[in-house]
Design a protein around this motif. Structure first.
Motif, PDB file in Angstrom:
ATOM      1  N   THR A   1       0.820  -1.215   0.000  1.00 16.64           N
ATOM      2  CA  THR A   1       0.000   0.000   0.000  1.00 16.64           C
ATOM      3  C   THR A   1       0.856   1.267   0.000  1.00 16.64           C
TER       4      THR A   1
ATOM      5  N   ALA B   1      -7.618   0.344  -4.174  1.00 13.02           N
ATOM      6  CA  ALA B   1      -6.465   1.190  -3.841  1.00 13.02           C
ATOM      7  C   ALA B   1      -6.772   1.927  -2.542  1.00 13.02           C
TER       8      ALA B   1
ATOM      9  N   ALA C   1      -4.247   6.731  -4.489  1.00 13.57           N
ATOM     10  CA  ALA C   1      -5.365   5.788  -4.323  1.00 13.57           C
ATOM     11  C   ALA C   1      -6.640   6.244  -5.043  1.00 13.57           C
TER      12      ALA C   1
END
Ligand code: DGJ
Length: 752
Positions: free
Chosen positions: A564, A587, A610
């Motif tokens: 991440t 995301a 994201a």
């Protein structure tokens, strides 16, 4: 085409597939592409052309039959006709070709030789479904036509039906092969492709999406040379290592210009994708189930369907190819209620708690999430069985009573009462030995007698080739879904397959287990998505280990990677976007230092990365400062406003993380009136050079406004938009200090 050979026969221009009996030539054609092949005098299918649309005509002269030494010929007395030298639609070994075949059978007498000859064909409106397999589809018959060409091997009686579908509005052809044993004896399929295509030269670079766990789908490129270059999976899942996709592009092709052919396989198991360049520089492109450890017994009367291959053509570079895949996979592969709906912003507790949670903690995390505008709370691994660590509990899809004394139904009700949707994590294909399921059915795992089965993350693989196993898991899942009125499922899968042996199959069928496992997986997905159509599914396999088109048919979004970190994600999401639309890429913003890389990046940059996917959070908001929570609120407001544009707009890759310290990309709305431009810097550069980015896909004559200034579309595309940044070095204005990992988003709106 030679002038004067224009066909006089009447052609219905709405048709997409033409057969000229006079020359025995098939022409699949739409506004973008032509795909042409013919039946030879002895019934072989010879490939003639694949590329931009050609007029209807006689293209048989594209077959070049020349005498060449050191080969074999089909008929005695003839020194011209050798399949080794010809481009074919369905090549096989033993009929004078020495390259890899489209199909390999073995017969009871030990022979592996076939000689498939044209039998007949049929042209259908629309696109038939593939039995038990995911595939692209149409919503009305006019969108597509399908050609089924039937071949027969007269010695064995085996028939092959090659299924070609051409879409009207996409530069896309799909293919699949159906093998039908019409003979009287059983046989084995030793290898079967979904597509085999011979291209007349080898002047291509092969692009592949390869990597590892937490480093998925990085872009790699090699120039083709004589011999075979291939990618594959042998792990039972499409895998983190290679995605079932390649593109062949001309060396001079860029993101925005030049020829490229994209090939993708709608399949989630072992695949093989290869480009074989022969001695005459012909490139044979093939894709299908990997023949590695594969062998399928076909009894008389039985048939086998290969997965679907998708071929995309572009003359306008890689970005155009990607946009075709995006549109096709978003609208004609993904299905169900969630296909076109706005996806909820989620908060997942995995990185916030791992296995360390109780009901109270979860409710607090969910409440905080609700307050900043999150819409879906996802409870990840650990809610079931005795799952307090990864050595126990898989297989027991019953809530842990110690963690949830009031039942999971009660927790779900509380979450729903907060105004949040509720989601749960499952890993349906797996079992821990420390579970009630394993204690009751120790024989349900894949293993071979005499060997101890190998574990991955302390877990074992359930034999999904067995219907009773799939049924039992379905029953357990359905009970929890009903009890919790579940809105979302994250379907995980955390180890590759080994010990691939099924106790329920005969010895001669053990080569079927890998594929039967995938069919069982699809069957369970099919049952669940049919019975619970309003649930949003997100697939996952230790992050992006099964990010493939097969699963997108059932689950419209996939957890892109366990990594991440915002910087790592730039490469992962950029590479993934070669094939997959933003609406498919889970995301999330996570905490810093990042749990995978220990890197600290700004919260704004984590959000800015994201946004270009299906947005969410993977953290406990209680760990953020008030100022950070305000940023989170702004991020959520931004995403809610822009998510339709992000998911349905056209994505442009403007600068690549693979060869630049800056990444730039944009999304342009379908009507081209709104544009989101994003710029990400990796490391800060001192006294940086001037820098402009040239936007793509705007209306040249429209005016766009951003930051209170107006620019014409023409200017933004031709003169460019300034990304210059002189603030690192000796800046005058201290507030504008730039730092590593900074990023910026601009929204351009057309001035009406
Ligand atoms: C792997 C997934 O990719 C993670 O997001 C998380 O769900 C863990 N499994 C849980 O075990």
């Amino acid at each position: 085409m030679i002038l004067g050979t224009l066909i006089q026969e009447r052609i219905n221009m709405r048709d997409l597939i033409f057969y000229q009996e006079t020359y025995k030539q098939f022409h699949l054609r739409n506004d973008f592409i032509s795909y042409i092949f013919m039946i030879s005098h002895d019934g072989k299918l010879l490939h003639l052309y694949y590329g931009p649309t050609l007029p209807e005509g006689d293209y048989r002269h594209l077959v070049e039959m020349k005498h060449r030494p050191m080969t074999t010929y089909r008929q005695e007395g003839d020194l011209l006709y050798s399949l080794e030298h010809l481009q074919q639609e369905f090549p096989e070994y033993g009929a004078t070709d020495f390259r890899h075949p489209a199909l390999e059978l073995s017969f009871e007498n030990g022979s592996r030789l076939t000689d498939f000859i044209y039998k007949d064909h049929v042209i259908l409106k629309g696109k038939p479904r593939l039995e038990g397999l995911p595939a692209t589809y149409v919503e009305n018959e006019d969108e597509c036509q399908t050609l089924q060409v039937n071949l027969i091997d007269s010695v064995s009686g085996v028939e092959v039906s090659i299924q070609y579908s051409i879409f009207r509005d996409f530069p896309v052809i799909t293919r699949s092969h159906l093998i039908n044993n019409q003979g009287s004896r059983p046989l084995s399929i030793e290898g079967v492709t979904s597509l085999s295509l011979d291209l007349p030269d080898r002047n291509y670079e092969m692009i592949q999406l390869s990597g590892a766990w937490a480093r998925e789908r990085h872009i790699h490129s090699t120039l083709l040379r004589q011999g075979i270059q291939s990618i594959e999976s042998t792990r039972g899942i499409s895998s983190h290592l290679h995605n079932p996709f390649i593109a062949l592009k001309r060396p001079e092709t860029t993101e925005n210009q030049g020829e490229v052919i994209g090939l993708s396989l709608i399949y989630s198991g072992n695949f093989l994708l290869q480009a074989e360049v022969d001695t005459f520089d012909v490139t044979r492109l093939q894709v299908g189930i990997n023949p590695f450890q594969f062998c399928w017994k076909l009894d008389p009367g039985a048939s086998f369907t290969s997965p679907e291959a998708v071929l995309v053509y572009s003359r306008n570079g890689l970005n155009d190819m990607s946009q075709t895949f995006h549109r096709l996979y978003r609208t004609r592969l993904a299905r169900g209620e969630w296909r076109d709906k706005e996806r909820p912003i989620l908060l997942n507790n995995w990185e916030a708690t791992y296995f360390d949670f109780d009901q109270e903690k979860l409710l607090r995390i969910a409440q905080n999430a609700k307050e900043v505008g999150v819409e879906l709370f996802v409870l990840d691994d650990g809610w079931f069985g005795k799952r307090t660590n990864d050595r126990t509990g898989l297989g027991d899809w019953v809530a842990n009573r110690e963690r949830f004394p009031d039942t999971i139904g009660a927790l779900s009700e509380k979450i729903h009462d907060m105004g949040l949707k509720f989601g749960l994590w499952f890993e349906p294909e797996m079992v821990n030995k420390d579970s009630d399921l394993y204690r009751t059915h120790p024989d349900w795992i894949l293993e071979v007698a005499g060997h101890s089965p190998r574990h991955g993350r302390n877990q074992f693989v359930l034999d999904f080739s067995r219907e009773e196993v799939v049924d039992a898991i379905y029953e357990q899942m359905a009970r929890v879904i009903e009890e919790t009125k579940l809105d979302y499922i994250k379907w995980d899968m955390n180890r590759p397959l080994t010990d691939v042996f099924s106790k329920s199959l005969a010895p001669e069928q053990q080569g079927e287990v890998f594929h039967r496992y995938v069919l069982g997986l699809y069957h369970l997905y099919d049952r669940l998505t049919t019975a619970f159509p309003s649930i949003l599914f997100e697939s996952c396999a230790s992050g992006g280990g099964r990010f493939d088109p097969g699963l997108l048919y059932y689950a419209p979004q996939t957890w892109t990677s366990d990594d991440t970190d915002a910087v790592e994600r730039l490469k992962i999401q950029y590479g993934t976007s070669l094939v997959y639309p933003l609406s498919t890429m889970g995301a999330h913003v996570s905490i810093v230092p990042n749990h995978q890389t220990n890197r600290i990046t700004p919260l704004t940059t984590r959000g800015n990365v994201a946004y270009f996917g299906v947005f969410g959070y993977e953290l406990d908001l209680a760990e953020l400062t008030q100022a950070e929570k305000e940023i989170v609120k702004e991020q959520i407001d931004f995403y809610k406003k822009e998510r339709s544009l992000i998911h349905q707009g056209n994505f442009y890759r403007l600068r690549s993380p693979f060869d630049s310290n800056q990444v730039v990309w944009s999304v342009v709305s379908q009507n081209r009136s709104r544009v989101i431009l994003a710029q990400y810097k990796l490391l800060n550069e001192v006294n940086r050079a001037y820098d402009r980015v040239y936007l793509q896909g705007l209306k040249a004559d429209a005016l766009y406004e951003v930051d209170g200034k107006q620019y014409s579309g023409a200017e933004l595309m031709l003169a460019g938009f300034s990304l210059s940044d002189a603030s690192c070095g000796q800046p005058l204005n201290q507030e504008k200090l730039s730092r590593d990992f900074d990023s910026h988003i601009w929204v351009f709106e057309e001035v009406k």
